[in-house]
Write a protein that holds these residues in place. Sequence first.
Motif, PDB file in Angstrom:
ATOM      1  N   ILE A 450       0.866  -1.188   0.000  1.00  0.00           N
ATOM      2  CA  ILE A 450       0.000   0.000   0.000  1.00  0.00           C
ATOM      3  C   ILE A 450       0.902   1.237   0.000  1.00  0.00           C
ATOM      4  O   ILE A 450       1.689   1.450   0.938  1.00  0.00           O
ATOM      5  CB  ILE A 450      -0.917   0.030   1.225  1.00  0.00           C
ATOM      6  CG1 ILE A 450      -1.706  -1.279   1.333  1.00  0.00           C
ATOM      7  CG2 ILE A 450      -1.834   1.241   1.175  1.00  0.00           C
ATOM      8  CD1 ILE A 450      -2.628  -1.532   0.180  1.00  0.00           C
ATOM      9  N   THR A 451       0.790   2.057  -1.033  1.00  0.00           N
ATOM     10  CA  THR A 451       1.639   3.242  -1.160  1.00  0.00           C
ATOM     11  C   THR A 451       0.798   4.471  -1.459  1.00  0.00           C
ATOM     12  O   THR A 451      -0.145   4.418  -2.260  1.00  0.00           O
ATOM     13  CB  THR A 451       2.683   3.049  -2.275  1.00  0.00           C
ATOM     14  OG1 THR A 451       3.477   1.901  -1.981  1.00  0.00           O
ATOM     15  CG2 THR A 451       3.597   4.266  -2.379  1.00  0.00           C
ATOM     16  N   PHE A 452       1.158   5.572  -0.816  1.00  0.00           N
ATOM     17  CA  PHE A 452       0.550   6.876  -1.100  1.00  0.00           C
ATOM     18  C   PHE A 452       1.666   7.823  -1.523  1.00  0.00           C
ATOM     19  O   PHE A 452       2.642   8.001  -0.800  1.00  0.00           O
ATOM     20  CB  PHE A 452      -0.177   7.439   0.130  1.00  0.00           C
ATOM     21  CG  PHE A 452      -1.371   6.648   0.543  1.00  0.00           C
ATOM     22  CD1 PHE A 452      -1.261   5.634   1.484  1.00  0.00           C
ATOM     23  CD2 PHE A 452      -2.616   6.899  -0.009  1.00  0.00           C
ATOM     24  CE1 PHE A 452      -2.371   4.900   1.870  1.00  0.00           C
ATOM     25  CE2 PHE A 452      -3.729   6.176   0.370  1.00  0.00           C
ATOM     26  CZ  PHE A 452      -3.609   5.162   1.308  1.00  0.00           C
ATOM     27  N   ASP A 622      -3.395  11.888  -3.123  1.00  0.00           N
ATOM     28  CA  ASP A 622      -3.455  10.431  -3.170  1.00  0.00           C
ATOM     29  C   ASP A 622      -4.258   9.846  -2.009  1.00  0.00           C
ATOM     30  O   ASP A 622      -4.662   8.690  -2.058  1.00  0.00           O
ATOM     31  CB  ASP A 622      -2.030   9.848  -3.153  1.00  0.00           C
ATOM     32  CG  ASP A 622      -1.926   8.620  -4.034  1.00  0.00           C
ATOM     33  OD1 ASP A 622      -0.903   7.915  -3.969  1.00  0.00           O
ATOM     34  OD2 ASP A 622      -2.893   8.339  -4.786  1.00  0.00           O
ATOM     35  N   ILE A 623      -4.468  10.624  -0.960  1.00  0.00           N
ATOM     36  CA  ILE A 623      -5.298  10.163   0.159  1.00  0.00           C
ATOM     37  C   ILE A 623      -6.769  10.097  -0.261  1.00  0.00           C
ATOM     38  O   ILE A 623      -7.508   9.197   0.138  1.00  0.00           O
ATOM     39  CB  ILE A 623      -5.140  11.101   1.373  1.00  0.00           C
ATOM     40  CG1 ILE A 623      -3.727  10.982   1.961  1.00  0.00           C
ATOM     41  CG2 ILE A 623      -6.186  10.808   2.444  1.00  0.00           C
ATOM     42  CD1 ILE A 623      -3.481   9.769   2.793  1.00  0.00           C
ATOM     43  N   ILE A 678       4.789   7.615   1.163  1.00  0.00           N
ATOM     44  CA  ILE A 678       4.756   6.689   2.290  1.00  0.00           C
ATOM     45  C   ILE A 678       4.163   5.368   1.825  1.00  0.00           C
ATOM     46  O   ILE A 678       3.357   5.327   0.884  1.00  0.00           O
ATOM     47  CB  ILE A 678       3.947   7.240   3.485  1.00  0.00           C
ATOM     48  CG1 ILE A 678       2.471   7.424   3.113  1.00  0.00           C
ATOM     49  CG2 ILE A 678       4.541   8.529   4.001  1.00  0.00           C
ATOM     50  CD1 ILE A 678       1.579   7.786   4.298  1.00  0.00           C
ATOM     51  N   SER A 679       4.596   4.295   2.466  1.00  0.00           N
ATOM     52  CA  SER A 679       4.048   2.968   2.147  1.00  0.00           C
ATOM     53  C   SER A 679       3.836   2.200   3.433  1.00  0.00           C
ATOM     54  O   SER A 679       4.483   2.451   4.449  1.00  0.00           O
ATOM     55  CB  SER A 679       4.986   2.192   1.221  1.00  0.00           C
ATOM     56  OG  SER A 679       6.222   1.956   1.852  1.00  0.00           O
ATOM     57  N   PHE A 680       2.924   1.248   3.369  1.00  0.00           N
ATOM     58  CA  PHE A 680       2.584   0.444   4.543  1.00  0.00           C
ATOM     59  C   PHE A 680       3.478  -0.789   4.576  1.00  0.00           C
ATOM     60  O   PHE A 680       3.497  -1.585   3.643  1.00  0.00           O
ATOM     61  CB  PHE A 680       1.111   0.027   4.493  1.00  0.00           C
ATOM     62  CG  PHE A 680       0.620  -0.594   5.767  1.00  0.00           C
ATOM     63  CD1 PHE A 680       0.491  -1.966   5.893  1.00  0.00           C
ATOM     64  CD2 PHE A 680       0.293   0.206   6.854  1.00  0.00           C
ATOM     65  CE1 PHE A 680       0.048  -2.525   7.067  1.00  0.00           C
ATOM     66  CE2 PHE A 680      -0.165  -0.357   8.033  1.00  0.00           C
ATOM     67  CZ  PHE A 680      -0.290  -1.722   8.142  1.00  0.00           C
ATOM     68  N   GLU A 690       9.179   6.452   1.974  1.00  0.00           N
ATOM     69  CA  GLU A 690       9.834   5.769   0.862  1.00  0.00           C
ATOM     70  C   GLU A 690      10.951   6.644   0.315  1.00  0.00           C
ATOM     71  O   GLU A 690      10.811   7.855   0.206  1.00  0.00           O
ATOM     72  CB  GLU A 690       8.827   5.487  -0.260  1.00  0.00           C
ATOM     73  CG  GLU A 690       7.910   4.306  -0.001  1.00  0.00           C
ATOM     74  CD  GLU A 690       8.637   2.970  -0.122  1.00  0.00           C
ATOM     75  OE1 GLU A 690       9.700   2.939  -0.756  1.00  0.00           O
ATOM     76  OE2 GLU A 690       8.136   1.989   0.420  1.00  0.00           O
ATOM     77  N   GLY A 691      12.080   6.024  -0.053  1.00  0.00           N
ATOM     78  CA  GLY A 691      13.147   6.735  -0.745  1.00  0.00           C
ATOM     79  C   GLY A 691      14.150   7.360   0.204  1.00  0.00           C
ATOM     80  O   GLY A 691      13.831   7.744   1.323  1.00  0.00           O
ATOM     81  N   ALA A 692      15.410   7.487  -0.281  1.00  0.00           N
ATOM     82  CA  ALA A 692      16.505   7.996   0.540  1.00  0.00           C
ATOM     83  C   ALA A 692      16.253   9.430   0.996  1.00  0.00           C
ATOM     84  O   ALA A 692      16.486   9.787   2.154  1.00  0.00           O
ATOM     85  CB  ALA A 692      17.814   7.911  -0.234  1.00  0.00           C
ATOM     86  N   TYR A 693      15.756  10.288   0.090  1.00  0.00           N
ATOM     87  CA  TYR A 693      15.509  11.680   0.466  1.00  0.00           C
ATOM     88  C   TYR A 693      14.419  11.776   1.522  1.00  0.00           C
ATOM     89  O   TYR A 693      14.502  12.563   2.468  1.00  0.00           O
ATOM     90  CB  TYR A 693      15.120  12.502  -0.764  1.00  0.00           C
ATOM     91  CG  TYR A 693      14.810  13.935  -0.426  1.00  0.00           C
ATOM     92  CD1 TYR A 693      13.482  14.352  -0.247  1.00  0.00           C
ATOM     93  CD2 TYR A 693      15.824  14.864  -0.260  1.00  0.00           C
ATOM     94  CE1 TYR A 693      13.189  15.664   0.073  1.00  0.00           C
ATOM     95  CE2 TYR A 693      15.534  16.185   0.061  1.00  0.00           C
ATOM     96  CZ  TYR A 693      14.215  16.582   0.233  1.00  0.00           C
ATOM     97  OH  TYR A 693      13.939  17.873   0.557  1.00  0.00           O
TER      98      TYR A 693
END
Length: 808
Positions: A450-452, A622-623, A678-680, A690-693
Amino acid sequence: MNTNVIQIHKNECIHCQVDSSLSFRPLVEYLKGRLKTEKSVKSEFYRFLLQKIEKDDVLLGNISAEDLSQYKDTLELIFTILTPLMDNEDDLFWALSTPIPDQIFFSTNAFYKFFKDHDPKNKVTKDNEPVEKKQLKFIYNIILGRFYNFTSVLKNEIIYAHINQETKLTQYYNIQTDTKFVEIMHKGDLPELNFEALSKHFQEETELEYLVENLPLSDFHFEGFSIISITDVTLQHSIEGIRGALVDHNYQTEAYSHVIHALKTLSGNSKLEFGLMPFLTVNNKLVFDNREFSQSMLINSAKASNLEEEVFYALVDKYKENPRSIFVSAIKEEQIEKDPFLRVLKAAGVSSYSILPVYYNKELAGVLEVYSKEEVAVDDKLLSRLRPAMPLIGQLFQYSIEEFNARMDEILMDKFTALQPSVQWKFNEAVWHFLQQNNGYHKLKEIETITFKHLYPLFGAIDIRNSTTERNRALKNDMEVQLNALIDTLKFISKNVSLELIDKLIFNCKDWIKRIGDFASSNEESQLNEFLEVEVYPFLSIIKANHPKTADIIDQYFEVVVPDTGAAFENRRQLEVSMQLINTEVSQYLEKSQSKLQASYPCYFAKFRTDGVEYDIYIGQDIAPEKPFDLLYLKNIRLWQLTSMVDIARLSKSLIAEMPCALETTQLIFIHSNAIDISFRNDERRFDVEGAYNIRYEVVKKRIDKVLIKGTTERLTQPHKIAMVYFNPEEAKEYIEYIKYMQVQGYLNDDLEQLELDELQGVSGLKALRVGVKYTENKVVSKTDAAKKLKPKEIKSIEKEIAKVLQH
């Protein structure tokens, strides 16, 4: 006694590093000094030994270790004067050596046999330092103490491990060197040392290089002899092993194995095995099907015999109603009829089995099993060896119980707490896709992630100021109450019972009060509990049973240490009530506010309990894909975040009058303008970035709570103020507009600070806004007053910004 010369370091020329001579002149000087003050019959013995040594001039000069064998009579007299009269030389590990311990020239038979039977490779060391380096440290330790009164943390001792060939268990010995009869001479003027630099070298473990350069050993001469003694410390080492397992915080895996190994060493009997069974409960019913928290022979045997759980639980519940020690030296049919649970143990090959109840704070926490495949009787000697370990095992059981309960709660919350409606729609879709795919030929094992994407984060933290300091203060005050109550109890007992031990316990209590005078910690609490459980409570129980006059005062003391009602827990109870009051009120405020925010635009709102309360908010298209997103909603929620911090600060301040322990809160906001993903995490059952940054955002928000103002020692977060941390100056401009608006509305003081912050690990360039909260009943300020405070351009800018917010 033995005069054979033993070479300690066979392959190293340790004595070559320093000029030394074997001599008994320092002992002669010591005896002459004693004769000036000694008035008892000992003086005759001292005089006789002095005459005997002085008769042989060679003993006063430089004599070789090999030549001393002809002076055995004199050496035996020296042994007599330097050891207690009651010591048996066949049991005493004692020897004389050269000033720098390299050659042993006189030893007891026990010492000589010990050295010959033990392999030096078994010596336990905390590092792999060469013997030469360790000996240099030993030499310099003596020099610094004698000439500079500098005491090192290093001790002149070595811990030595040996596997007993009979029991196959490890025994531990403490080898100590006494240099009382070693005189050290320095050639020329003694050099000065920079002890500040020396301390720094000690911290960096480069002290030898510094000392060799500034204090060369070639300028020193050692004369005399050293005394070497060996003590069996197996019991102490085993107890330390158990304590180490507790400190390790790895209760459910390795800790139990370490404790069982230490118990076997402690027992000194290789035939004995040990089992640990903490009493874990679910809905107040005992459960035992948990391998991580238990290593029990009884449980394993019951499972192997397919014993019905109900029968097993009934047996243990019955035992819990009447806990007692059970000793079965031989499991036979008549014993099985009396205690049916022994049948499963006998089927597992167990011949003897004993149970010892284990308590924590006078509550039954579990049992310790002692069993063997041979018939072994548990006697008083074994029980006395195990007794010091029982409070520590009680603590281990309590930690296991707490850890088990915490895991139950964690799983309960993760698995069964309802998802927020703002994101549940996406989980529903994922479940539906999963079901669709698994209806076909190819089965899916994992559900989709699950990703937003492209969400704007907001982070806030309401922290209880100085919570750690307050906890330590409460703990210290409670410890003092408990110890003073115990001193009063012991003083009353001393009036009715004549025992010197009472004075020692009173002294120990007063010493504990001094130890905790400046600071108290959970480690000191653990040590104090051990003192009480091992020394004090058994003593009070015996006194109460044998001297009825003391029963009332002893009962009064135990009322003081009841956690729920006793005076010795009052400060901690008050602190806990105060912290719970703040956290509950703040949490309820945020829960009510969240519903209003969701009505404006759906967002993900996650709240966390720490010493205070923290929360994450994510808002973006995305929410809620079906509802158009505009930055207006982000501005609205940012303004809410600022106003809510004011409300929370006011709420916290209003609660102080209701708190038994007055506490203050700090309010912190992290401003981050860039959108993140963000991801679940399915394995962790939570959302993560999500992601390095984006991870950098998480790193920053976890570290800013203790950040300092640049160039000062002042924490950014302070009571009665709201701190806003940011990177981008444009972010500050938006919040400055909100602050000006709220100052006009009477929410904030006119004391805005723009600050630069110290660098954090991996984080630089942080800045902050900080403004004081206005504690007034009247939030509204007239337009006339506002005009006096704000310039026309500022008013126009604020009205424009607020108009955008209020359009919705």
